[in-house]
Scaffold this active site. Structure first.
Site, mmCIF file in Angstrom:
data_model
loop_
_atom_site.group_PDB
_atom_site.id
_atom_site.type_symbol
_atom_site.label_atom_id
_atom_site.label_comp_id
_atom_site.label_asym_id
_atom_site.label_seq_id
_atom_site.Cartn_x
_atom_site.Cartn_y
_atom_site.Cartn_z
ATOM 1 N N SER A 76 0.928 -1.213 0.128
ATOM 2 C CA SER A 76 -0.139 -0.016 -0.100
ATOM 3 C C SER A 76 0.864 1.303 -0.052
ATOM 4 O O SER A 76 0.738 2.266 -0.751
ATOM 5 C CB SER A 76 -1.079 0.011 1.145
ATOM 6 O OG SER A 76 -0.478 -0.022 2.253
ATOM 7 N N HIS B 177 -1.866 -9.070 2.084
ATOM 8 C CA HIS B 177 -1.361 -7.535 2.792
ATOM 9 C C HIS B 177 -2.592 -7.369 3.870
ATOM 10 O O HIS B 177 -2.746 -8.343 4.550
ATOM 11 C CB HIS B 177 -1.338 -6.353 1.733
ATOM 12 C CG HIS B 177 -0.776 -5.066 2.112
ATOM 13 N ND1 HIS B 177 0.071 -4.821 3.062
ATOM 14 C CD2 HIS B 177 -0.592 -4.132 1.443
ATOM 15 C CE1 HIS B 177 0.182 -3.826 3.433
ATOM 16 N NE2 HIS B 177 -0.268 -3.091 2.305
ATOM 17 N N HIS C 199 6.085 -12.516 7.297
ATOM 18 C CA HIS C 199 6.217 -11.058 7.108
ATOM 19 C C HIS C 199 7.602 -11.005 6.111
ATOM 20 O O HIS C 199 8.374 -11.869 6.215
ATOM 21 C CB HIS C 199 6.463 -10.126 8.217
ATOM 22 C CG HIS C 199 6.154 -8.698 7.772
ATOM 23 N ND1 HIS C 199 7.192 -7.804 7.254
ATOM 24 C CD2 HIS C 199 5.099 -8.062 8.032
ATOM 25 C CE1 HIS C 199 6.740 -6.691 7.156
ATOM 26 N NE2 HIS C 199 5.363 -6.788 7.694
ATOM 27 N N ARG D 6 3.519 -4.456 16.849
ATOM 28 C CA ARG D 6 2.148 -4.233 16.506
ATOM 29 C C ARG D 6 1.176 -5.171 17.311
ATOM 30 O O ARG D 6 0.065 -5.021 17.601
ATOM 31 C CB ARG D 6 1.831 -3.704 15.207
ATOM 32 C CG ARG D 6 2.639 -2.648 14.402
ATOM 33 C CD ARG D 6 2.336 -2.487 13.120
ATOM 34 N NE ARG D 6 2.797 -3.766 12.522
ATOM 35 C CZ ARG D 6 2.721 -3.745 10.880
ATOM 36 N NH1 ARG D 6 1.884 -2.963 10.311
ATOM 37 N NH2 ARG D 6 2.917 -4.994 10.507
ATOM 38 N N ASP E 71 -1.871 -8.538 11.753
ATOM 39 C CA ASP E 71 -3.210 -8.826 11.489
ATOM 40 C C ASP E 71 -3.628 -10.291 12.435
ATOM 41 O O ASP E 71 -4.719 -10.241 12.311
ATOM 42 C CB ASP E 71 -3.173 -9.121 9.906
ATOM 43 C CG ASP E 71 -3.137 -7.880 9.163
ATOM 44 O OD1 ASP E 71 -3.304 -6.669 9.367
ATOM 45 O OD2 ASP E 71 -2.197 -8.072 8.310
HETATM 46 N N1 HAX Z 1 1.851 -19.697 6.212
HETATM 47 C C1 HAX Z 1 2.096 -20.724 5.264
HETATM 48 N N2 HAX Z 1 3.263 -20.447 4.413
HETATM 49 C C2 HAX Z 1 3.807 -19.436 4.277
HETATM 50 C C3 HAX Z 1 3.383 -18.263 5.407
HETATM 51 C C4 HAX Z 1 2.376 -18.692 6.173
HETATM 52 N N3 HAX Z 1 1.776 -17.594 7.374
HETATM 53 N N4 HAX Z 1 4.340 -17.158 5.470
HETATM 54 C C5 HAX Z 1 5.217 -17.715 4.601
HETATM 55 N N5 HAX Z 1 4.970 -18.944 3.793
HETATM 56 C C6 HAX Z 1 5.595 -19.441 2.840
HETATM 57 C C7 HAX Z 1 5.308 -18.725 1.458
HETATM 58 O O1 HAX Z 1 3.984 -18.468 0.899
HETATM 59 C C8 HAX Z 1 6.498 -19.197 0.682
HETATM 60 O O2 HAX Z 1 6.010 -20.296 0.086
HETATM 61 P P1 HAX Z 1 6.411 -20.549 -1.568
HETATM 62 O O3 HAX Z 1 7.889 -20.708 -1.517
HETATM 63 O O4 HAX Z 1 5.847 -22.029 -1.593
HETATM 64 O O5 HAX Z 1 5.798 -19.662 -2.337
HETATM 65 C C9 HAX Z 1 7.533 -19.268 1.693
HETATM 66 O O6 HAX Z 1 6.884 -19.418 2.979
HETATM 67 C C10 HAX Z 1 8.589 -18.316 1.747
HETATM 68 O O7 HAX Z 1 7.958 -17.011 1.804
HETATM 69 P P2 HAX Z 1 8.697 -16.132 3.013
HETATM 70 O O8 HAX Z 1 9.874 -15.504 2.042
HETATM 71 O O9 HAX Z 1 8.774 -16.236 4.339
HETATM 72 O O10 HAX Z 1 7.642 -14.774 3.004
HETATM 73 P P3 HAX Z 1 7.266 -13.777 1.811
HETATM 74 O O11 HAX Z 1 8.355 -12.439 2.281
HETATM 75 O O12 HAX Z 1 7.266 -14.298 0.423
HETATM 76 O O13 HAX Z 1 5.795 -13.208 2.141
HETATM 77 C C11 HAX Z 1 3.705 -12.815 3.400
HETATM 78 C C12 HAX Z 1 5.342 -12.538 3.408
HETATM 79 C C13 HAX Z 1 3.329 -11.847 4.617
HETATM 80 C C14 HAX Z 1 3.119 -12.512 2.225
HETATM 81 C C15 HAX Z 1 3.577 -14.188 4.036
HETATM 82 O O14 HAX Z 1 4.262 -14.568 5.287
HETATM 83 C C16 HAX Z 1 2.108 -14.644 4.137
HETATM 84 O O15 HAX Z 1 1.555 -15.173 3.045
HETATM 85 N N6 HAX Z 1 1.677 -14.557 5.316
HETATM 86 C C17 HAX Z 1 0.294 -14.830 5.557
HETATM 87 C C18 HAX Z 1 -0.676 -13.848 5.123
HETATM 88 C C19 HAX Z 1 -0.552 -12.501 6.006
HETATM 89 O O16 HAX Z 1 -0.534 -12.702 7.250
HETATM 90 N N7 HAX Z 1 -0.204 -11.473 5.401
HETATM 91 C C20 HAX Z 1 -0.095 -10.100 6.037
HETATM 92 C C21 HAX Z 1 1.236 -9.562 6.563
HETATM 93 C C22 HAX Z 1 1.462 -8.325 7.032
HETATM 94 C C23 HAX Z 1 0.711 -7.342 6.302
HETATM 95 O O17 HAX Z 1 1.031 -6.884 5.244
HETATM 96 N N8 HAX Z 1 -0.316 -6.633 6.936
HETATM 97 O O18 HAX Z 1 -1.046 -5.877 6.197
#
Ligand code: HAX
Length: 434
Positions: A241, A271, A318, A327, A373
Site C-alpha cells: 500500500s 497484505h 512477514h 504491533r 493482523d
Molecule cells: N503460512 C504458510 N506459508 C507461509 C506463510 C504462512 N503464514 N508465510 C510464508 N509462507 C511461505 C510462503 O508462501 C513461501 O512459500 P512458497 O515458497 O511455496 O511460495 C515461503 O513460505 C517463503 O515465504 P517468505 O519469504 O517467508 O515470505 P514472503 O516475504 O514471500 O511473504 C507474507 C510474506 C506476509 C506474504 C507471507 O508470510 C504470508 O503469506 N503470510 C500470511 C498472510 C499474511 O498474514 N499477510 C499479512 C502480512 C502483514 C501485512 O502486510 N499486513 O497488512
C-alpha cells in the site's frame, strides 16, 4: 502556535537543503548489491526508496520518526482521561518530524473536524453499489468519488508552478484524512446497520469520533480505535500500500488517486485483507473443532490441514520482520489489560503458541511469527464489531496517516517520477552466459 500549514512550510527549506548537501557529498556512495534471485523474488531486501515517516527494522519492528510503539504510548498526547496515543499525534510526528504538544494535537483534531463534511454525491456513488459489495470496494469507490474535491487537480489544470505543488497536496491530504472516517462509517452503517447513520460529534478526537460514527460509544472501544489507528498508520515505504501510494503519486496523480490505488493493494489477502482472513480462519477452526477453546493438539492438526490444502496461515509471516510484530504485542497488551479472560483472546494466544513451530518445520518460511493482523480482529470482535469483512477498511483509514504525510513530503521535495528498469529472462541469460 502558528498555523499548521505555515509550520509545515517552515520545515521544507531545511529538509531540502539537508538532502541537497548529503547528495553532493555522498550521492555516489553504493548502498547495496542486487542479485538475479532478488529480481524474481519480489525485490526483497533491495534498498530502493526514501520514506522519511517510518523505518522497519527486521529484528526490532517499526519506528515512527525514530520512536517505537511503546515510546509513542509514552510520549504522544492522549484523550482526556485516556491512556492510548491519539492518532493525530503520530500523524503530526510523521509530517512535522517533531513530537506534538497537546495543543498541536487539539488543533489537528479541530482542523480535521472542520474539514470532514463529504459532498452528497459521494454517498450516492457508494449507494449505487450492491450492499454485498466488499467494504473495500465501497471504500475505494468512495475515495474516488471524493476526488471531485481535489485542489491539486484544479491547480495543475490552472498551471501551478512546480515549487508550489505541495500546497494543494497538503489541502487534499488534510481533507481526505478528515473525510475518510465519514466515508468508512457510512459504508459500515449502510452495509450492516440498515442504513441508520450516526451524525459526527465534532467535539471528539478523530479516532473517538470514528468509533462514535461506527456506533460504538464506550470509552474502551474509543481507546482501542486510537491505538489501532496509531499502530497501523505506516510501515516504511516498501509495503504494497505504501509503495503504491508513493509510486502513483510520483506521476503527479493527486492524493485521492494515489490513496485509492494503495487501498486496492491493501485489499489483497497477503497484505491488509489478512486481518479479515485471520478471524475468518480462526472462527472456522473453532467451529470445526467443536467451539470453546480447542486444545493445542487440535489447533496444530487444523494448522497442518490448512497448510496441506495449499493455503497460508493468515496473520503469520512477514516480508521484512523476523520476530513477533511489535504491533501484535501492543494489541496483546491491550487485550491483557482490558479482556484477559476473553475466550477468543485465549484462542488467539494459543494459536500463537502453536503456529510458529509448525511454520518453522516447513523449512522455507523466513518469519514464523505473528504480524499485526493476527490480533486485531479479536479486539474488534470483543467489543461487538463482528463484521470482519469491514476490518481492512479500518486498516485503510489508519494507513492514510503515514502514506499521505509522505505524499506531502514527496511534493515538497520535488521527488521524481518513479521508473525502475526491468529486463527479460532471455536477456539476463545472454548477459550472464546461462
Ligand atoms: N503460512 C504458510 N506459508 C507461509 C506463510 C504462512 N503464514 N508465510 C510464508 N509462507 C511461505 C510462503 O508462501 C513461501 O512459500 P512458497 O515458497 O511455496 O511460495 C515461503 O513460505 C517463503 O515465504 P517468505 O519469504 O517467508 O515470505 P514472503 O516475504 O514471500 O511473504 C507474507 C510474506 C506476509 C506474504 C507471507 O508470510 C504470508 O503469506 N503470510 C500470511 C498472510 C499474511 O498474514 N499477510 C499479512 C502480512 C502483514 C501485512 O502486510 N499486513 O497488512
Amino acid at each position: 502556535m502558528e498555523n499548521l500549514k505555515e509550520h509545515f512550510a517552515s520545515k521544507i527549506g531545511p529538509a531540502a537543503q539537508e538532502i541537497k548537501d548529503f547528495l553532493a557529498s555522498h550521492g555516489d556512495q553504493v548502498v547495496g548489491e542486487v542479485n538475479i534471485g532478488q529480481l524474481y523474488g519480489g525485490m526483497r531486501g533491495i534498498l530502493a526508496l526514501i520514506t522519511e515517516t517510518s523505518k522497519l527494522d527486521p529484528a526490532e519492528g517499526i519506528r515512527f520518526r525514530g520512536y517505537t510503539i511503546p515510546e509513542l504510548q509514552e510520549k504522544l498526547p492522549t484523550a482526556p482521561g485516556g491512556e492510548e496515543p491519539l492518532p493525530e499525534g503520530v500523524f503530526y510526528l510523521m509530517l512535522y518530524n517533531e513530537l506534538p504538544s497537546n495543543e498541536a494535537v487539539k488543533a489537528l483534531s479541530r482542523e480535521w473536524a472542520k474539514r470532514s463534511e463529504i459532498p452528497a454525491h459521494v454517498t450516492k456513488v457508494i449507494d449505487a453499489l450492491p450492499k454485498d459489495a466488499h467494504p473495500m470496494t465501497q471504500f475505494v469507490t468512495g475515495i474516488m468519488a471524493l476526488r471531485t474535491e481535489s485542489e491539486f487537480q484544479t491547480a495543475y489544470h490552472d498551471g501551478i508552478n512546480k515549487k508550489d505543488y505541495w500546497k494543494p497536496t497538503y489541502e487534499d491530504v488534510m481533507n481526505l484524512i478528515a473525510r475518510l472516517p465519514r466515508v468508512a462509517a457510512y459504508i459500515y452503517r449502510r452495509t450492516y446497520h440498515n442504513d441508520v447513520h450516526i451524525a459526527p460529534d465534532p467535539s471528539l478526537d478523530w479516532g473517538g469520533n470514528f468509533a462514535h460514527m461506527l456506533g460504538f460509544n464506550n470509552e474502551e472501544f474509543r481507546e482501542l480505535m486510537r491505538i489501532y489507528l496509531t499502530i497501523h498508520s505506516d510501515h516504511e515505504g516498501g509495503n504494497v500500500s505504501g509503495h503504491t501510494i508513493h509510486l502513483v503519486g510520483s506521476a503527479l496523480s493527486d492524493a485521492y488517486q494515489s490513496f485509492a490505488a494503495g487501498m486496492n493493494g491493501l485489499a489483497g489477502p497477503l497484505h491488509g485483507l489478512a486481518n479479515q482472513e485471520v478471524i475468518r480462519w480462526t472462527l472456522a477452526m473453532r467451529e470445526e473443532l467443536g467451539g470453546g477453546l480447542p486444545s493445542k493438539e487440535a489447533i496444530e492438526a487444523y494448522v497442518r490441514k490448512t497448510l496441506d490444502e495449499g493455503k497460508v496461515i493468515p496473520g503469520f509471516g512477514h516480508a521484512v520482520l523476523r520476530k513477533t510484530d511489535p504491533r501484535y504485542t501492543a494489541q496483546r497488551e491491550f487485550a491483557l489489560k482490558h479482556m484477559p479472560d476473553s475466550e477468543l483472546f485465549g484462542l488467539v494466544s494459543r494459536i500463537y503458541e502453536v503456529v510458529p513451530a509448525v511454520l518453522q518445520e516447513l523449512g522455507k518460511v523466513k518469519n514464523p511469527w505473528p504480524n499485526v493482523d493476527a490480533h486485531s480482529g479479536q479486539l474488534l470482535m470483543h467489543y461487538g464489531l463482528t463484521e470482519y469483512d469491514f476490518y481492512t477498511v479500518l486498516f485503510g483509514v489508519s494507513r492514510s496517516l503515514g502514506t499521505l504525510a509522505s505524499l506531502i513530503w514527496d511534493r515538497a521535495l520535488g521527488m521524481p517520477i518513479e521508473r525502475p528498469g526491468s529486463t527479460t529472462t532471455q536477456l539476463l541469460k545472454e548477459q550472464y552466459g546461462a
